[in-house]
Scaffold this active site. Sequence first.
Site, short mmCIF file in Angstrom:
data_model
loop_
_atom_site.label_atom_id
_atom_site.label_comp_id
_atom_site.label_asym_id
_atom_site.label_seq_id
_atom_site.Cartn_x
_atom_site.Cartn_y
_atom_site.Cartn_z
N ASN A 13 0.89 -1.05 -0.11
CA ASN A 13 -0.05 -0.11 -0.01
C ASN A 13 1.02 1.28 0.00
O ASN A 13 1.57 1.67 0.97
CB ASN A 13 -0.96 0.13 1.27
N TRP A 14 0.73 1.78 -1.32
CA TRP A 14 1.88 3.03 -1.19
C TRP A 14 1.35 4.27 -0.67
O TRP A 14 2.19 5.33 -0.71
CB TRP A 14 2.09 3.49 -2.78
N LYS A 15 0.08 4.24 -0.25
CA LYS A 15 -0.49 5.39 0.40
C LYS A 15 -0.07 6.54 -0.42
O LYS A 15 -0.36 6.58 -1.49
CB LYS A 15 -0.04 5.71 1.79
N HIS A 99 -9.46 1.37 4.94
CA HIS A 99 -8.12 1.46 5.95
C HIS A 99 -8.50 2.27 7.04
O HIS A 99 -9.22 3.32 7.20
CB HIS A 99 -7.00 1.99 4.87
N GLU A 101 -6.79 4.73 8.29
CA GLU A 101 -6.46 6.05 7.94
C GLU A 101 -7.67 6.69 7.29
O GLU A 101 -8.19 7.73 7.46
CB GLU A 101 -5.14 6.12 6.97
N GLU A 171 -5.11 -5.07 10.93
CA GLU A 171 -4.29 -4.11 10.94
C GLU A 171 -4.56 -3.47 12.52
O GLU A 171 -5.15 -2.37 12.44
CB GLU A 171 -4.24 -3.00 10.05
N GLY A 177 2.36 2.24 10.88
CA GLY A 177 3.62 3.31 10.90
C GLY A 177 4.20 3.55 12.06
O GLY A 177 4.80 4.82 12.16
N SER A 217 3.45 -2.32 10.19
CA SER A 217 4.94 -2.22 10.38
C SER A 217 5.44 -3.69 10.14
O SER A 217 6.42 -3.99 10.63
CB SER A 217 5.32 -1.89 11.77
N GLY A 238 2.90 -1.24 4.29
CA GLY A 238 2.56 0.25 4.06
C GLY A 238 4.24 0.83 3.75
O GLY A 238 4.88 0.48 2.52
#
Length: 262
Positions: A13-15, A99, A101, A171, A177, A217, A238
């Site tokens: 997931n490149w966000k 997600h 976020e 997650e 992160g 992570s 991520g």
Amino acid sequence: MNISINNPIIAGNWKLHKTIPEALDLVKDIKKAASEVEKAELIVIPPFTALAPVRDVLEDSKIHVGAQNVYWEEKGAYTGEVSPSMLMDAGCRFVVIGHSERRQYFGETNETVNRKIKSALPHGLAAIMCIGETQEERESEKTTEKINRQLEEGLEGLTAGDLENVIIAYEPIWAIGTGLTATPEQAEEVHAFIREFLVQNYGNDIASCAIILYGGSVKPANTYDLLAQKNINGALVGGASLDAESFIQIAKQGLKAYEEKK
Ligand code: PGA
């Protein structure tokens, strides 16, 4: 969804990272190194702007392309949104939904997650539904309650057939992160709980083939122990997916863990 639970599934997931030229550099490097991890199922999840260019690079490869979000309406006055058929058009076959976020910063709820999944599946997209607890919920022993509610409400109204095209990504929010990772035992405990939820609601056949990813992570150094767990079928990565070498190393460690599991 044309991926199998018999191999580790490693999704990057490149966000909110990578311009088109940067995305192309990264995906070309991943493509080059992918022959070293042929049995792993790789999914790259770039930002919307890079989807079609990345898809073009991957056309003759077995690496899959996913998007980070989708809207449930097909077309109309919804400025800023992207529909399931637009994602299909851009070459996506996977889409991350809910997600943490998105839930935290953009007001997504179990209800919107459910609407998004229901609109994505009929178009041929497989949904990667993200769930997970906060630190506070874990400390007050509310993890399974939270996970159960997210599963119940997120999957509400879906049939066993629909579930064939849903991947669950566990997650823990406190691990995303932060450099903190759930221990393999902590992760496995929740993954086993999720698998049991699927057994109870959709039966053994669906549950035993369901893909449950761990995220938070994940890096090369912790992948083996996580993916060696019985109910962990892969990783949603991520930060460590933004570098081809570490992404491929994660896939290598995943394959090693799978060799042990067989
Ligand atoms: P991280 O992100 O690997 O950077 O913790 C995981 C995710 O949010 O999917």
